[in-house]
Design a protein around this motif. Structure first.
Motif, PDB file in Angstrom:
ATOM      1  N   GLU A  80      -7.873  -2.925  -5.893  1.00  0.00           N
ATOM      2  CA  GLU A  80      -8.031  -3.732  -7.100  1.00  0.00           C
ATOM      3  C   GLU A  80      -6.687  -4.313  -7.549  1.00  0.00           C
ATOM      4  O   GLU A  80      -6.612  -5.461  -7.997  1.00  0.00           O
ATOM      5  CB  GLU A  80      -8.611  -2.852  -8.229  1.00  0.00           C
ATOM      6  N   LEU A  81      -5.635  -3.527  -7.395  1.00  0.00           N
ATOM      7  CA  LEU A  81      -4.315  -3.923  -7.878  1.00  0.00           C
ATOM      8  C   LEU A  81      -3.692  -5.048  -7.057  1.00  0.00           C
ATOM      9  O   LEU A  81      -3.129  -5.996  -7.599  1.00  0.00           O
ATOM     10  CB  LEU A  81      -3.387  -2.703  -7.869  1.00  0.00           C
ATOM     11  N   HIS A  82      -3.810  -4.954  -5.730  1.00  0.00           N
ATOM     12  CA  HIS A  82      -3.091  -5.882  -4.853  1.00  0.00           C
ATOM     13  C   HIS A  82      -3.916  -7.084  -4.402  1.00  0.00           C
ATOM     14  O   HIS A  82      -3.380  -8.010  -3.792  1.00  0.00           O
ATOM     15  CB  HIS A  82      -2.565  -5.133  -3.623  1.00  0.00           C
ATOM     16  N   GLY A  83      -5.200  -7.065  -4.643  1.00  0.00           N
ATOM     17  CA  GLY A  83      -6.030  -8.210  -4.302  1.00  0.00           C
ATOM     18  C   GLY A  83      -5.985  -8.574  -2.828  1.00  0.00           C
ATOM     19  O   GLY A  83      -6.161  -7.716  -1.957  1.00  0.00           O
ATOM     20  N   SER A  84      -5.698  -9.849  -2.528  1.00  0.00           N
ATOM     21  CA  SER A  84      -5.755 -10.333  -1.141  1.00  0.00           C
ATOM     22  C   SER A  84      -4.662  -9.736  -0.260  1.00  0.00           C
ATOM     23  O   SER A  84      -4.761  -9.780   0.969  1.00  0.00           O
ATOM     24  CB  SER A  84      -5.654 -11.863  -1.120  1.00  0.00           C
ATOM     25  N   ALA A  85      -3.619  -9.160  -0.864  1.00  0.00           N
ATOM     26  CA  ALA A  85      -2.542  -8.544  -0.074  1.00  0.00           C
ATOM     27  C   ALA A  85      -2.964  -7.191   0.502  1.00  0.00           C
ATOM     28  O   ALA A  85      -2.377  -6.705   1.471  1.00  0.00           O
ATOM     29  CB  ALA A  85      -1.296  -8.361  -0.930  1.00  0.00           C
ATOM     30  N   TRP A  86      -3.982  -6.606  -0.102  1.00  0.00           N
ATOM     31  CA  TRP A  86      -4.497  -5.318   0.361  1.00  0.00           C
ATOM     32  C   TRP A  86      -5.335  -5.530   1.615  1.00  0.00           C
ATOM     33  O   TRP A  86      -6.039  -6.530   1.701  1.00  0.00           O
ATOM     34  CB  TRP A  86      -5.352  -4.695  -0.749  1.00  0.00           C
ATOM     35  N   PRO A  87      -5.278  -4.659   2.619  1.00  0.00           N
ATOM     36  CA  PRO A  87      -4.624  -3.344   2.669  1.00  0.00           C
ATOM     37  C   PRO A  87      -3.241  -3.363   3.324  1.00  0.00           C
ATOM     38  O   PRO A  87      -2.768  -2.323   3.773  1.00  0.00           O
ATOM     39  CB  PRO A  87      -5.606  -2.554   3.528  1.00  0.00           C
ATOM     40  N   LYS A  88      -2.603  -4.523   3.355  1.00  0.00           N
ATOM     41  CA  LYS A  88      -1.318  -4.637   4.059  1.00  0.00           C
ATOM     42  C   LYS A  88      -0.141  -4.241   3.180  1.00  0.00           C
ATOM     43  O   LYS A  88       0.975  -4.740   3.365  1.00  0.00           O
ATOM     44  CB  LYS A  88      -1.125  -6.074   4.561  1.00  0.00           C
ATOM     45  N   THR A  89      -0.376  -3.387   2.213  1.00  0.00           N
ATOM     46  CA  THR A  89       0.688  -3.073   1.266  1.00  0.00           C
ATOM     47  C   THR A  89       0.518  -1.676   0.678  1.00  0.00           C
ATOM     48  O   THR A  89      -0.536  -1.044   0.829  1.00  0.00           O
ATOM     49  CB  THR A  89       0.692  -4.114   0.120  1.00  0.00           C
ATOM     50  N   GLY A  90       1.574  -1.205   0.025  1.00  0.00           N
ATOM     51  CA  GLY A  90       1.508   0.036  -0.736  1.00  0.00           C
ATOM     52  C   GLY A  90       1.214   1.289   0.058  1.00  0.00           C
ATOM     53  O   GLY A  90       1.453   1.366   1.270  1.00  0.00           O
ATOM     54  N   ALA A  91       0.683   2.277  -0.645  1.00  0.00           N
ATOM     55  CA  ALA A  91       0.357   3.560  -0.024  1.00  0.00           C
ATOM     56  C   ALA A  91      -0.800   3.419   0.957  1.00  0.00           C
ATOM     57  O   ALA A  91      -0.940   4.240   1.873  1.00  0.00           O
ATOM     58  CB  ALA A  91       0.025   4.594  -1.099  1.00  0.00           C
ATOM     59  N   THR A  92      -1.616   2.400   0.773  1.00  0.00           N
ATOM     60  CA  THR A  92      -2.727   2.172   1.715  1.00  0.00           C
ATOM     61  C   THR A  92      -2.193   1.916   3.114  1.00  0.00           C
ATOM     62  O   THR A  92      -2.690   2.489   4.094  1.00  0.00           O
ATOM     63  CB  THR A  92      -3.589   0.973   1.263  1.00  0.00           C
ATOM     64  N   LEU A  93      -1.175   1.065   3.212  1.00  0.00           N
ATOM     65  CA  LEU A  93      -0.571   0.778   4.511  1.00  0.00           C
ATOM     66  C   LEU A  93       0.180   1.999   5.043  1.00  0.00           C
ATOM     67  O   LEU A  93       0.126   2.300   6.243  1.00  0.00           O
ATOM     68  CB  LEU A  93       0.383  -0.414   4.392  1.00  0.00           C
ATOM     69  N   ALA A  94       0.865   2.703   4.163  1.00  0.00           N
ATOM     70  CA  ALA A  94       1.607   3.900   4.581  1.00  0.00           C
ATOM     71  C   ALA A  94       0.662   4.962   5.147  1.00  0.00           C
ATOM     72  O   ALA A  94       0.935   5.577   6.182  1.00  0.00           O
ATOM     73  CB  ALA A  94       2.400   4.460   3.400  1.00  0.00           C
ATOM     74  N   LEU A  95      -0.469   5.174   4.470  1.00  0.00           N
ATOM     75  CA  LEU A  95      -1.436   6.164   4.950  1.00  0.00           C
ATOM     76  C   LEU A  95      -2.079   5.714   6.259  1.00  0.00           C
ATOM     77  O   LEU A  95      -2.404   6.539   7.112  1.00  0.00           O
ATOM     78  CB  LEU A  95      -2.505   6.405   3.882  1.00  0.00           C
ATOM     79  N   MET A  96      -2.248   4.397   6.416  1.00  0.00           N
ATOM     80  CA  MET A  96      -2.808   3.865   7.655  1.00  0.00           C
ATOM     81  C   MET A  96      -1.941   4.266   8.858  1.00  0.00           C
ATOM     82  O   MET A  96      -2.442   4.727   9.887  1.00  0.00           O
ATOM     83  CB  MET A  96      -2.919   2.344   7.565  1.00  0.00           C
ATOM     84  N   TRP A  97      -0.625   4.100   8.713  1.00  0.00           N
ATOM     85  CA  TRP A  97       0.278   4.466   9.802  1.00  0.00           C
ATOM     86  C   TRP A  97       0.450   5.977   9.917  1.00  0.00           C
ATOM     87  O   TRP A  97       0.590   6.513  11.017  1.00  0.00           O
ATOM     88  CB  TRP A  97       1.629   3.772   9.613  1.00  0.00           C
ATOM     89  N   LEU A  98       0.413   6.656   8.788  1.00  0.00           N
ATOM     90  CA  LEU A  98       0.522   8.116   8.810  1.00  0.00           C
ATOM     91  C   LEU A  98      -0.622   8.731   9.608  1.00  0.00           C
ATOM     92  O   LEU A  98      -0.409   9.622  10.427  1.00  0.00           O
ATOM     93  CB  LEU A  98       0.525   8.655   7.380  1.00  0.00           C
ATOM     94  N   LYS A  99      -1.831   8.241   9.391  1.00  0.00           N
ATOM     95  CA  LYS A  99      -2.975   8.816  10.102  1.00  0.00           C
ATOM     96  C   LYS A  99      -2.874   8.561  11.606  1.00  0.00           C
ATOM     97  O   LYS A  99      -3.343   9.368  12.411  1.00  0.00           O
ATOM     98  CB  LYS A  99      -4.295   8.288   9.543  1.00  0.00           C
ATOM     99  N   ARG A 100      -2.224   7.456  12.006  1.00  0.00           N
ATOM    100  CA  ARG A 100      -2.057   7.177  13.436  1.00  0.00           C
ATOM    101  C   ARG A 100      -1.067   8.161  14.060  1.00  0.00           C
ATOM    102  O   ARG A 100      -1.278   8.634  15.189  1.00  0.00           O
ATOM    103  CB  ARG A 100      -1.591   5.733  13.637  1.00  0.00           C
ATOM    104  N   GLY A 101       0.007   8.472  13.346  1.00  0.00           N
ATOM    105  CA  GLY A 101       0.946   9.472  13.838  1.00  0.00           C
ATOM    106  C   GLY A 101       0.307  10.849  13.938  1.00  0.00           C
ATOM    107  O   GLY A 101       0.533  11.582  14.901  1.00  0.00           O
ATOM    108  N   LEU A 102      -0.506  11.179  12.937  1.00  0.00           N
ATOM    109  CA  LEU A 102      -1.214  12.460  12.973  1.00  0.00           C
ATOM    110  C   LEU A 102      -2.213  12.498  14.122  1.00  0.00           C
ATOM    111  O   LEU A 102      -2.390  13.526  14.776  1.00  0.00           O
ATOM    112  CB  LEU A 102      -1.946  12.693  11.648  1.00  0.00           C
ATOM    113  N   LYS A 103      -2.851  11.365  14.362  1.00  0.00           N
ATOM    114  CA  LYS A 103      -3.811  11.279  15.469  1.00  0.00           C
ATOM    115  C   LYS A 103      -3.117  11.562  16.798  1.00  0.00           C
ATOM    116  O   LYS A 103      -3.661  12.282  17.654  1.00  0.00           O
ATOM    117  CB  LYS A 103      -4.434   9.878  15.499  1.00  0.00           C
ATOM    118  N   PHE A 104      -1.923  11.035  16.972  1.00  0.00           N
ATOM    119  CA  PHE A 104      -1.162  11.301  18.190  1.00  0.00           C
ATOM    120  C   PHE A 104      -0.933  12.799  18.357  1.00  0.00           C
ATOM    121  O   PHE A 104      -1.159  13.361  19.442  1.00  0.00           O
ATOM    122  CB  PHE A 104       0.180  10.563  18.142  1.00  0.00           C
TER     123      PHE A 104
END
Length: 209
Positions: A80-104
């Motif tokens: 809601e906060l970032h609008g069209s920039a989401w999910p390429k920003t903020g903690a959403t993007l950080a968690l996206m990459w974090l889960k990939r590292g955890l998956k490895f």
């Protein structure tokens, strides 16, 4: 297993709402896993990326613990906060990459605990590491980084040395170490699966290099 079981993850609740703070506190102890793999030129950046993303998510959580109580809350608020920039920003993007590292990490450990190996070189973990990379990270990396990772498997430690490193240098029978890996996977895999499911449901996953 000292490195993996010292700070346990909370069980996944029935509603799959993962509390942010306990998750971050548990996952914050996992970046040193990459030290156990050697090859600093390859795995040090992955370790730093994992730690950096944890820090970014923690900063968002600390800004308003009540608003960001769960990981689901983070995605919902930031959408809601970032609008069209989401999910390429903020903690959403950080968690996206974090889960990939955890998956490895999880795929690598699962492959080792399942006994997958090169029968001619059973104490090597190349087969396990390549499988983890193929599943968790490869499609998000450019050609040069893919080549670097593929080449790095020849510098990985022996399985026996990896297990010893995970025990923080303590001599433990392999079957005992594998059992501890099973315990770790049983706790963390459902949590990671729920995070992936959350990203799919919210159409927050990005497939780009």
């Amino acid at each position: 297993m000292a490195l993996l079981l010292e700070h346990e993850f909370k069980p996944l609740p029935a509603d799959k709402q993962i509390e942010t703070l306990p998750f971050l506190e548990a996952v914050a102890h996992l970046p040193p896993f990459f030290d156990c793999l050697g090859t600093p030129i390859v795995y040090s950046p992955v370790k730093a990326d994992l730690a950096g993303n944890i820090k970014k998510i923690r900063a968002v959580y600390d800004s308003n613990p009540a608003k960001f109580k769960t990981l689901q809350n983070i995605l919902e608020v930031e959408k809601e906060l970032h609008g069209s920039a989401w999910p390429k920003t903020g903690a959403t993007l950080a968690l996206m990459w974090l889960k990939r590292g955890l998956k490895f990490i999880l795929v690598l450990l699962q492959s080792i605990s399942d006994g997958e190996r090169d029968e001619e070189h059973p104490n090597l973990i190349r087969v396990n590491a390549l499988k983890a990379y193929e599943i968790a990270l490869k499609k998000y990396h450019g050609w040069m980084l893919q080549k670097l990772f593929t080449g790095s498997v020849y510098a990985l430690p022996y399985k026996s040395d990896l297990l010893k490193a995970l025990e923080k240098g303590k001599e433990v029978k392999e079957e005992e170490s594998i059992e501890k890996i099973h315990q770790f996977l049983a706790r963390v895999t459902p949590i990671l699966d729920a995070i992936y499911e959350m990203y799919t449901k919210m159409n927050a996953e990005l497939n780009y290099k």
